[in-house]
Design an enzyme around this catalytic site. Sequence first.
Site, PDB file in Angstrom:
ATOM      1  N   ASN A   8      28.908  40.963  42.376  1.00 42.71           N
ATOM      2  CA  ASN A   8      27.871  40.740  41.354  1.00 42.71           C
ATOM      3  C   ASN A   8      27.522  39.260  41.306  1.00 42.71           C
ATOM      4  OD1 ASN A   8      29.678  39.387  39.354  1.00 42.71           O
ATOM      5  ND2 ASN A   8      30.718  41.374  39.464  1.00 42.71           N
TER       6      ASN A   8
ATOM      7  N   PHE B 252      34.540  38.843  27.040  1.00 42.67           N
ATOM      8  CA  PHE B 252      33.142  38.436  27.203  1.00 42.67           C
ATOM      9  C   PHE B 252      32.295  39.684  27.378  1.00 42.67           C
ATOM     10  CE2 PHE B 252      32.101  33.897  27.788  1.00 42.67           C
ATOM     11  CZ  PHE B 252      33.341  33.384  27.407  1.00 42.67           C
TER      12      PHE B 252
ATOM     13  N   LYS C  62      34.467  48.555  60.857  1.00 45.53           N
ATOM     14  CA  LYS C  62      33.072  48.340  60.477  1.00 45.53           C
ATOM     15  C   LYS C  62      32.283  49.629  60.682  1.00 45.53           C
ATOM     16  CE  LYS C  62      28.974  45.697  61.457  1.00 45.53           C
ATOM     17  NZ  LYS C  62      28.213  45.020  62.480  1.00 45.53           N
TER      18      LYS C  62
ATOM     19  N   LYS D  14      37.504  47.495  22.625  1.00 44.14           N
ATOM     20  CA  LYS D  14      38.529  46.843  23.462  1.00 44.14           C
ATOM     21  C   LYS D  14      39.767  46.488  22.644  1.00 44.14           C
ATOM     22  CE  LYS D  14      35.811  45.874  27.280  1.00 44.14           C
ATOM     23  NZ  LYS D  14      36.072  46.000  28.706  1.00 44.14           N
TER      24      LYS D  14
HETATM   25  N1  CTP Z   1      36.629  43.735  31.786  1.00 48.47           N
HETATM   26  C1  CTP Z   1      37.890  43.897  32.324  1.00 48.47           C
HETATM   27  N2  CTP Z   1      38.129  44.869  33.230  1.00 48.47           N
HETATM   28  C2  CTP Z   1      37.137  45.702  33.616  1.00 48.47           C
HETATM   29  C3  CTP Z   1      35.845  45.567  33.083  1.00 48.47           C
HETATM   30  C4  CTP Z   1      35.624  44.559  32.166  1.00 48.47           C
HETATM   31  O1  CTP Z   1      38.793  43.121  31.977  1.00 48.47           O
HETATM   32  N3  CTP Z   1      37.426  46.651  34.517  1.00 48.47           N
HETATM   33  C5  CTP Z   1      36.423  42.695  30.778  1.00 48.47           C
HETATM   34  C6  CTP Z   1      35.492  41.562  31.209  1.00 48.47           C
HETATM   35  O2  CTP Z   1      36.223  40.519  31.808  1.00 48.47           O
HETATM   36  C7  CTP Z   1      34.892  41.160  29.875  1.00 48.47           C
HETATM   37  C8  CTP Z   1      34.850  42.443  29.074  1.00 48.47           C
HETATM   38  O3  CTP Z   1      35.805  43.306  29.673  1.00 48.47           O
HETATM   39  O4  CTP Z   1      35.712  40.261  29.172  1.00 48.47           O
HETATM   40  C9  CTP Z   1      33.536  43.145  28.992  1.00 48.47           C
HETATM   41  O5  CTP Z   1      33.009  43.366  30.269  1.00 48.47           O
HETATM   42  P1  CTP Z   1      31.615  44.126  30.428  1.00 48.47           P
HETATM   43  O6  CTP Z   1      31.333  44.272  31.886  1.00 48.47           O
HETATM   44  O7  CTP Z   1      30.587  43.474  29.556  1.00 48.47           O
HETATM   45  O8  CTP Z   1      31.914  45.500  29.747  1.00 48.47           O
HETATM   46  P2  CTP Z   1      32.568  46.807  30.232  1.00 48.47           P
HETATM   47  O9  CTP Z   1      33.880  46.917  29.539  1.00 48.47           O
HETATM   48  O10 CTP Z   1      32.610  46.888  31.716  1.00 48.47           O
HETATM   49  O11 CTP Z   1      31.572  47.870  29.627  1.00 48.47           O
HETATM   50  P3  CTP Z   1      30.062  48.225  30.084  1.00 48.47           P
HETATM   51  O12 CTP Z   1      29.935  47.814  31.522  1.00 48.47           O
HETATM   52  O13 CTP Z   1      30.007  49.681  29.885  1.00 48.47           O
HETATM   53  O14 CTP Z   1      29.151  47.485  29.162  1.00 48.47           O
END
Ligand code: CTP
Length: 407
Positions: free
Chosen positions: A213, A330, A292, A348
């Site tokens: 990403n 975050f 690959k 969370k």
């Molecule tokens: N995070 C994490 N592990 C994951 C996904 C997310 O620790 N597998 C943590 C990120 O580091 C961040 C927070 O969760 O602090 C929120 O991440 P975000 O991508 O905004 O949310 P998701 O929990 O993935 O939910 P969604 O994608 O459904 O919004």
Amino acid sequence: MPMDLKGKKIVLGLSGGVACYKAAELCRALTKEGASVQVVMTDAATHFITAVTMQALSGNAVYTDQWDARVANNMAHIDLTRGADAVLIAPCSADFMRKLAHGVCDDLLSTLCLARPHLVPLLVAPAMNVEMWQNPATRRNTAQLRADGVRILGPAAGDQACVETGMGRMLEPLDLLDELIASFQTKVLAGKRVLITAGPTFEAIDPVRGITNLSSGKMGYAIARAAREAGAEVLLVSGPTTLPTPHGVRRIDVQSAQQMHDAVMAGIAGQHIFVGVAAVADWRVVNASDQKMKKQDGAMPSLQFEQNADILAAVAATTSLSGWPFCVGFAAESENLLEYGAVKREKKGIPLLVGNIGHHTFGQDDNTVVLFDESGHTVLPRADKLTLARQLVSEIAKRIEQRSLLK
Ligand code: CTP
């Protein structure tokens, strides 16, 4: 980025050593950061670099001599530190450390150090041969200086100009700059251990392809730096980025979300604070190929996914009754941040969540964030990421302090 030394008056002292060549770059870095730099050199230092170079870089006349006829009252050893914010000796030779440790004042720089007002901090960057650094005499002098409240910056290990290898190299100019900047920050996290995740993750499809990403890691790295400046011991678990490790921060590199999860869980015991800044992939490819993948007559590859563990939720689940680790998450949302942010914090199970306004923050140097906690939300106005990181660190410290007071 903030001009961290704007308005600060720094006395930069050079003693004799080949690392004097790095002092030129340090001087430049200090002025670029807004400091006004007054260079003072020992006679030995002038054998390694000229006063002319240091004058050109600092923009100020350089002093080398106690008996300098330019100083009408002959009080340079007093006047140069009055109004100063710090005295930094870089390089600091073994002999100059001896002088400082024993209160010797037999030239302008050593006299100036002894005569400085006691509130003006003295920082020294040792630079010497490995045997000189390890010699019991230098160990004694270093311990004495520490006991006297002098900050010892480094030295680093590595190749030396004398063709030997080991401890004794002067810290690099930009590391010294960071140390000096950190010395002006309040130590709101002194004695705390902080684990931070940062950057993107990379989920392999085959040995040369993968899914990632747009996260640059800038915000997580800025928080790591800010936490270290605030006195914490910082462990950074980082996905692939091109960023330099902030000085004094321990970094573990990972690629996939699974590796990030494993590194975090292995390091979480004993941490006081966990900040999950990484943009962790929600899914991984289960049918990733060992070789690959080749094109096959227009047939499309078919990828199958499974969900990655939620690292933040896993860490939050380990929170002890006394509230450690204090967990911060975050959220990057493309819409409805105020609603989604509040819900995400509760889901969370964490005390503090930082929401990015818009998802265009990835890779940018500036950001606007919203803090969500149990009492609602607060907006931190647009600023560069280091400024925001420092604000966030003080918000975390404030909440930890409040919790401890309530117990
Ligand atoms: N995070 C994490 N592990 C994951 C996904 C997310 O620790 N597998 C943590 C990120 O580091 C961040 C927070 O969760 O602090 C929120 O991440 P975000 O991508 O905004 O949310 P998701 O929990 O993935 O939910 P969604 O994608 O459904 O919004």
